[in-house]
Motif scaffolding. Structure first.
Motif, mmCIF file in Angstrom:
data_model
loop_
_atom_site.group_PDB
_atom_site.id
_atom_site.type_symbol
_atom_site.label_atom_id
_atom_site.label_comp_id
_atom_site.label_asym_id
_atom_site.label_seq_id
_atom_site.Cartn_x
_atom_site.Cartn_y
_atom_site.Cartn_z
ATOM 1 N N ARG A 1 -39.571 -14.124 35.257
ATOM 2 C CA ARG A 1 -40.970 -14.470 35.507
ATOM 3 C C ARG A 1 -41.853 -13.241 35.654
ATOM 4 O O ARG A 1 -41.403 -12.181 36.094
ATOM 5 N N ASP A 2 -43.130 -13.434 35.331
ATOM 6 C CA ASP A 2 -44.111 -12.384 35.554
ATOM 7 C C ASP A 2 -44.277 -12.160 37.054
ATOM 8 O O ASP A 2 -44.441 -13.104 37.830
ATOM 9 N N THR A 3 -44.245 -10.921 37.465
ATOM 10 C CA THR A 3 -44.196 -10.601 38.896
ATOM 11 C C THR A 3 -45.461 -11.005 39.642
ATOM 12 O O THR A 3 -45.397 -11.653 40.700
ATOM 13 N N ALA A 4 -46.616 -10.633 39.133
ATOM 14 C CA ALA A 4 -47.860 -10.940 39.835
ATOM 15 C C ALA A 4 -48.089 -12.443 39.912
ATOM 16 O O ALA A 4 -48.523 -12.965 40.947
ATOM 17 N N LEU A 5 -47.788 -13.150 38.829
ATOM 18 C CA LEU A 5 -47.971 -14.599 38.830
ATOM 19 C C LEU A 5 -46.999 -15.260 39.800
ATOM 20 O O LEU A 5 -47.378 -16.190 40.535
ATOM 21 N N LEU A 6 -45.761 -14.797 39.842
ATOM 22 C CA LEU A 6 -44.792 -15.356 40.778
ATOM 23 C C LEU A 6 -45.241 -15.125 42.216
ATOM 24 O O LEU A 6 -45.135 -16.020 43.068
ATOM 25 N N ALA A 7 -45.754 -13.949 42.510
ATOM 26 C CA ALA A 7 -46.250 -13.664 43.855
ATOM 27 C C ALA A 7 -47.372 -14.620 44.231
ATOM 28 O O ALA A 7 -47.428 -15.132 45.360
ATOM 29 N N LYS A 8 -48.271 -14.877 43.289
ATOM 30 C CA LYS A 8 -49.396 -15.777 43.553
ATOM 31 C C LYS A 8 -48.912 -17.216 43.720
ATOM 32 O O LYS A 8 -49.382 -17.938 44.618
ATOM 33 N N GLN A 9 -47.995 -17.658 42.877
ATOM 34 C CA GLN A 9 -47.474 -19.018 42.978
ATOM 35 C C GLN A 9 -46.771 -19.235 44.319
ATOM 36 O O GLN A 9 -46.985 -20.250 44.988
ATOM 37 N N ALA A 10 -45.933 -18.287 44.698
ATOM 38 C CA ALA A 10 -45.199 -18.419 45.947
ATOM 39 C C ALA A 10 -46.140 -18.418 47.147
ATOM 40 O O ALA A 10 -45.983 -19.216 48.090
ATOM 41 N N ALA A 11 -47.123 -17.529 47.144
ATOM 42 C CA ALA A 11 -48.079 -17.470 48.251
ATOM 43 C C ALA A 11 -48.889 -18.758 48.342
ATOM 44 O O ALA A 11 -49.161 -19.262 49.440
ATOM 45 N N THR A 12 -49.269 -19.291 47.186
ATOM 46 C CA THR A 12 -50.036 -20.537 47.164
ATOM 47 C C THR A 12 -49.228 -21.685 47.753
ATOM 48 O O THR A 12 -49.728 -22.448 48.602
ATOM 49 N N LEU A 13 -47.987 -21.822 47.311
ATOM 50 C CA LEU A 13 -47.145 -22.909 47.803
ATOM 51 C C LEU A 13 -46.856 -22.741 49.293
ATOM 52 O O LEU A 13 -46.872 -23.709 50.064
ATOM 53 N N ASP A 14 -46.618 -21.512 49.716
ATOM 54 C CA ASP A 14 -46.372 -21.262 51.136
ATOM 55 C C ASP A 14 -47.606 -21.608 51.969
ATOM 56 O O ASP A 14 -47.507 -22.247 53.020
ATOM 57 N N ARG A 15 -48.772 -21.219 51.495
ATOM 58 C CA ARG A 15 -50.018 -21.467 52.223
ATOM 59 C C ARG A 15 -50.329 -22.967 52.293
ATOM 60 O O ARG A 15 -50.691 -23.505 53.351
ATOM 61 N N MET A 16 -50.164 -23.658 51.185
ATOM 62 C CA MET A 16 -50.533 -25.069 51.132
ATOM 63 C C MET A 16 -49.533 -25.976 51.840
ATOM 64 O O MET A 16 -49.866 -27.106 52.192
ATOM 65 N N THR A 17 -48.319 -25.475 52.078
ATOM 66 C CA THR A 17 -47.325 -26.262 52.817
ATOM 67 C C THR A 17 -47.250 -25.862 54.286
ATOM 68 O O THR A 17 -46.406 -26.373 55.024
ATOM 69 N N ARG B 1 -32.207 -4.439 38.534
ATOM 70 C CA ARG B 1 -33.223 -3.413 38.784
ATOM 71 C C ARG B 1 -34.622 -4.008 38.709
ATOM 72 O O ARG B 1 -35.503 -3.650 39.498
ATOM 73 N N ARG B 2 -34.815 -4.946 37.778
ATOM 74 C CA ARG B 2 -36.124 -5.596 37.662
ATOM 75 C C ARG B 2 -36.443 -6.382 38.933
ATOM 76 O O ARG B 2 -37.586 -6.353 39.412
ATOM 77 N N LEU B 3 -35.457 -7.083 39.498
ATOM 78 C CA LEU B 3 -35.706 -7.846 40.718
ATOM 79 C C LEU B 3 -36.118 -6.929 41.868
ATOM 80 O O LEU B 3 -37.024 -7.259 42.646
ATOM 81 N N ASP B 4 -35.468 -5.777 41.978
ATOM 82 C CA ASP B 4 -35.855 -4.832 43.027
ATOM 83 C C ASP B 4 -37.304 -4.378 42.841
ATOM 84 O O ASP B 4 -38.070 -4.276 43.807
ATOM 85 N N GLU B 5 -37.678 -4.094 41.599
ATOM 86 C CA GLU B 5 -39.053 -3.680 41.323
ATOM 87 C C GLU B 5 -40.031 -4.804 41.631
ATOM 88 O O GLU B 5 -41.120 -4.565 42.180
ATOM 89 N N GLN B 6 -39.644 -6.029 41.307
ATOM 90 C CA GLN B 6 -40.511 -7.178 41.602
ATOM 91 C C GLN B 6 -40.718 -7.343 43.099
ATOM 92 O O GLN B 6 -41.837 -7.626 43.554
ATOM 93 N N MET B 7 -39.657 -7.168 43.870
ATOM 94 C CA MET B 7 -39.777 -7.351 45.314
ATOM 95 C C MET B 7 -40.712 -6.328 45.932
ATOM 96 O O MET B 7 -41.484 -6.648 46.846
ATOM 97 N N ALA B 8 -40.666 -5.100 45.433
ATOM 98 C CA ALA B 8 -41.577 -4.079 45.956
ATOM 99 C C ALA B 8 -43.030 -4.490 45.726
ATOM 100 O O ALA B 8 -43.877 -4.346 46.613
ATOM 101 N N VAL B 9 -43.312 -5.021 44.544
ATOM 102 C CA VAL B 9 -44.676 -5.441 44.221
ATOM 103 C C VAL B 9 -45.066 -6.670 45.039
ATOM 104 O O VAL B 9 -46.158 -6.729 45.627
ATOM 105 N N MET B 10 -44.179 -7.673 45.095
ATOM 106 C CA MET B 10 -44.528 -8.917 45.781
ATOM 107 C C MET B 10 -44.713 -8.704 47.277
ATOM 108 O O MET B 10 -45.636 -9.264 47.874
ATOM 109 N N ARG B 11 -43.869 -7.900 47.896
ATOM 110 C CA ARG B 11 -44.049 -7.619 49.324
ATOM 111 C C ARG B 11 -45.403 -6.959 49.568
ATOM 112 O O ARG B 11 -46.081 -7.256 50.564
ATOM 113 N N ARG B 12 -45.794 -6.075 48.671
ATOM 114 C CA ARG B 12 -47.082 -5.403 48.824
ATOM 115 C C ARG B 12 -48.241 -6.397 48.668
ATOM 116 O O ARG B 12 -49.183 -6.399 49.466
#
Length: 281
Positions: A69-85, A114-125
């Motif tokens: 998945r695209d990292t920025a979009l996944l971060a937004k989707q997860a935050a949205t679902l977390d916020r709305m629930t 390695r990609r997952l590690d990079e994604q986590m750094a971005v999503m946490r930020r």
């Protein structure tokens, strides 16, 4: 000990019944697996629907294949679902192992960890409200849980277990009690090595089917089809628990190992299993 339900994937429309029965029962969490090249519902979309049809039960990806998945979009989707629930999202993440899933997304199978590690750094930020980069601003909404939804990692190799301590809040263990203890100990050791406070949350998973023989046969066939690519489907199906005694013993075994939650993963489509499992719990 919390007990959750892992949802079957064969009939997406039927999952509303499963979710509402589980929400009314003793269960803590609804889990849903992820694949791309397979006849399963997309988990974030499906769990959003189920969250809207329930009031208290958590919704958990188990596991979402983040590298596809695209990292920025996944971060937004997860935050949205977390916020709305209201913070009911648990984001279980893994790297996957199917070549076809990676082919259709153009993701290199050999670099997915390695990609997952990079994604986590971005999503946490991003979940902390920081801008994406010096040139790109923040990506909201802010999640309900400060710093982002609870993140669990699944896997068996040392890199996956270490990732729990580096980026996560806990561990998803798809292993029998007979050998899960070693995985738990390794995760806890990494947790201390990284100087993390408290303890990692440990969530175990067991495959179950409870009901008449046709329900069990249905579950075994579905599970075998899903895991055929591993070459170990026969062995995995053999480990499915099909009696109240076996399920209770597995829950007790994980409790003895210090697990916080056990997910009872179902492959059979009969929603009456929710009520039968409630009686077991």
């Amino acid at each position: 000990m919390n007990v959750g339900i892992g949802l079957p994937i064969g009939d997406p429309a039927g999952l509303l019944t499963w979710a509402q029965r589980a929400d009314a029962g003793p269960f803590s969490t609804l889990g849903l697996l992820d694949r791309l090249v397979y006849d399963n519902p997309e988990p974030l979309v499906a769990l959003a629907v189920l969250a809207g049809a329930t009031s208290r039960i958590r919704v958990q990806t188990e596991v979402l294949l983040a590298p596809l998945r695209d990292t920025a979009l996944l971060a937004k989707q997860a935050a949205t679902l977390d916020r709305m629930t209201g913070g009911r999202l648990v984001l279980g993440l893994g790297i996957g192992g199917r070549d076809d899933d990676h082919q259709v997304t153009g993701v290199d199978l050999g670099t997915r960890g390695r990609r997952l590690d990079e994604q986590m750094a971005v999503m946490r930020r991003l979940w902390s409200g920081e801008p994406y980069s010096d040139d790109v601003g923040t990506i909201g909404p802010a999640p309900a849980r400060p710093g982002g939804p609870e993140v669990l990692f699944g896997g068996f190799k040392p890199a996956a277990l270490e990732r729990v301590a580096r980026w996560g809040d806990g561990f998803l263990a798809a292993a029998a009690p007979s050998w899960a203890g070693g995985l738990f100990d390794t995760v806890r050791a990494y947790w201390k090595e990284y100087g993390r406070d408290g303890e990692p949350r440990i969530v175990a998973q067991v495959n179950v089917a409870l009901g008449p023989q046709h329900v069990i046969d249905d579950a075994r066939a579905a599970m075998h089809a899903y895991y055929t690519f591993t070459g170990m489907a026969d062995r995995m199906v053999t480990g499915m628990l099909t009696t109240p005694t076996g399920i209770r013993e597995a829950i007790a075994g994980f409790a003895d190992l210090g697990a916080d939650e056990v997910m009872l993963y179902c492959y059979g489509l009969d929603p009456n299993q929710v009520d039968r499992l409630a009686d077991v719990v």
